[in-house]
Design a protein around this motif. Structure first.
Motif, mmCIF file in Angstrom:
data_model
loop_
_atom_site.group_PDB
_atom_site.id
_atom_site.type_symbol
_atom_site.label_atom_id
_atom_site.label_comp_id
_atom_site.label_asym_id
_atom_site.label_seq_id
_atom_site.Cartn_x
_atom_site.Cartn_y
_atom_site.Cartn_z
ATOM 1 N N LYS A 150 3.624 49.081 21.580
ATOM 2 C CA LYS A 150 2.994 47.855 22.082
ATOM 3 C C LYS A 150 3.992 46.698 22.112
ATOM 4 O O LYS A 150 3.845 45.760 22.878
ATOM 5 N N LYS A 151 4.991 46.774 21.228
ATOM 6 C CA LYS A 151 5.995 45.715 21.125
ATOM 7 C C LYS A 151 7.318 46.119 21.773
ATOM 8 O O LYS A 151 8.365 45.529 21.499
ATOM 9 N N GLY A 152 7.274 47.160 22.616
ATOM 10 C CA GLY A 152 8.464 47.559 23.351
ATOM 11 C C GLY A 152 9.455 48.413 22.577
ATOM 12 O O GLY A 152 10.594 48.603 23.004
ATOM 13 N N ARG A 153 9.034 48.935 21.445
ATOM 14 C CA ARG A 153 9.907 49.813 20.664
ATOM 15 C C ARG A 153 9.530 51.261 20.974
ATOM 16 O O ARG A 153 8.586 51.518 21.707
ATOM 17 N N GLU B 242 8.319 45.592 10.638
ATOM 18 C CA GLU B 242 9.573 44.942 11.030
ATOM 19 C C GLU B 242 10.025 45.429 12.408
ATOM 20 O O GLU B 242 10.504 44.644 13.225
ATOM 21 N N LEU B 243 9.851 46.708 12.676
ATOM 22 C CA LEU B 243 10.188 47.263 13.986
ATOM 23 C C LEU B 243 9.350 46.585 15.068
ATOM 24 O O LEU B 243 9.882 46.117 16.078
ATOM 25 N N ALA B 244 8.045 46.502 14.825
ATOM 26 C CA ALA B 244 7.135 45.899 15.796
ATOM 27 C C ALA B 244 7.409 44.401 15.996
ATOM 28 O O ALA B 244 7.121 43.864 17.051
ATOM 29 N N ARG B 245 7.977 43.766 14.981
ATOM 30 C CA ARG B 245 8.294 42.344 15.105
ATOM 31 C C ARG B 245 9.641 42.096 15.781
ATOM 32 O O ARG B 245 10.071 40.951 15.904
ATOM 33 N N GLY B 246 10.320 43.171 16.164
ATOM 34 C CA GLY B 246 11.545 43.014 16.922
ATOM 35 C C GLY B 246 12.828 42.977 16.114
ATOM 36 O O GLY B 246 13.899 42.692 16.645
ATOM 37 N N SER C 65 16.161 44.202 14.371
ATOM 38 C CA SER C 65 17.108 45.235 14.799
ATOM 39 C C SER C 65 17.066 46.416 13.838
ATOM 40 O O SER C 65 16.807 46.254 12.644
ATOM 41 N N MET C 66 17.350 47.603 14.365
ATOM 42 C CA MET C 66 17.348 48.806 13.540
ATOM 43 C C MET C 66 18.365 48.674 12.405
ATOM 44 O O MET C 66 18.123 49.124 11.301
ATOM 45 N N GLU C 67 19.482 48.029 12.675
ATOM 46 C CA GLU C 67 20.509 47.844 11.653
ATOM 47 C C GLU C 67 19.942 47.078 10.441
ATOM 48 O O GLU C 67 20.246 47.398 9.295
ATOM 49 N N LYS C 68 19.106 46.078 10.708
ATOM 50 C CA LYS C 68 18.522 45.299 9.615
ATOM 51 C C LYS C 68 17.367 46.050 8.943
ATOM 52 O O LYS C 68 17.170 45.925 7.737
ATOM 53 N N ILE C 69 16.613 46.807 9.738
ATOM 54 C CA ILE C 69 15.489 47.559 9.180
ATOM 55 C C ILE C 69 15.997 48.628 8.218
ATOM 56 O O ILE C 69 15.470 48.790 7.120
ATOM 57 N N LEU C 70 17.044 49.346 8.639
ATOM 58 C CA LEU C 70 17.608 50.426 7.822
ATOM 59 C C LEU C 70 18.641 49.821 6.877
ATOM 60 O O LEU C 70 19.827 49.856 7.109
ATOM 61 N N ARG C 71 18.130 49.254 5.829
ATOM 62 C CA ARG C 71 18.963 48.501 4.875
ATOM 63 C C ARG C 71 20.120 49.302 4.336
ATOM 64 O O ARG C 71 19.991 50.478 4.060
ATOM 65 N N LYS C 72 21.197 48.611 4.185
ATOM 66 C CA LYS C 72 22.389 49.204 3.564
ATOM 67 C C LYS C 72 22.577 48.512 2.231
ATOM 68 O O LYS C 72 22.356 47.323 2.107
ATOM 69 N N GLU C 73 23.016 49.278 1.244
ATOM 70 C CA GLU C 73 23.240 48.672 -0.076
ATOM 71 C C GLU C 73 24.489 47.831 -0.049
ATOM 72 O O GLU C 73 25.409 48.030 0.683
#
Length: 122
Positions: free
Chosen positions: A29-32, A108-112, A114-122
């Motif tokens: 619905k949010k283009g993802r 977070e994905l639906a809110r737009g 970025s995948m880089e920020k969603i998939l947190r890195k330590e």
């Protein structure tokens, strides 16, 4: 009546396959994409795409989905924020926390984000 056992949340017995389409719909619905939802699930749980498909095909419940997850991502503890009015980092029940981590990532994905920020890195 034995009250020593806590009543399980209803969501634990729900089929992951029953909720999965809602994750896809929310994202689309949010283009993802479904591919992004799958990537998030794989990142969080360690399932490969074939294993994830097997989970869906076998209609495994949420409890088994997380208990059988090959490798819960250690960076998931970096997920913070509010889901369903509750702060994820304040949830004490381990299985509910895992479910809410997934909910938060899909939000977070639906809110737009970025995948880089969603998939947190330590």
């Amino acid at each position: 009546m034995d009250n020593s056992k806590k009543t399980k949340h209803r969501v634990y017995a729900m089929s992951f396959a029953g909720v999965y389409p809602h994750y896809i719909t929310k994202a689309e619905k949010k283009g993802r994409t479904k591919a992004e939802v799958d990537e998030i699930i794989r990142w969080l749980t360690g399932y490969g795409q074939k294993e994830l498909q097997a989970v869906l095909d076998n209609k495994i419940d949420f409890e088994a989905f997380f208990e059988e997850a090959p490798a819960l991502n250690p960076s998931r503890t970096l997920i913070k924020g509010v889901v369903c009015g509750i702060r994820v980092e304040d949830i004490e029940e381990p299985l509910m926390k895992e479910i809410r981590y997934l909910d938060k990532l899909i939000d977070e994905l639906a809110r737009g984000k970025s995948m880089e920020k969603i998939l947190r890195k330590e």
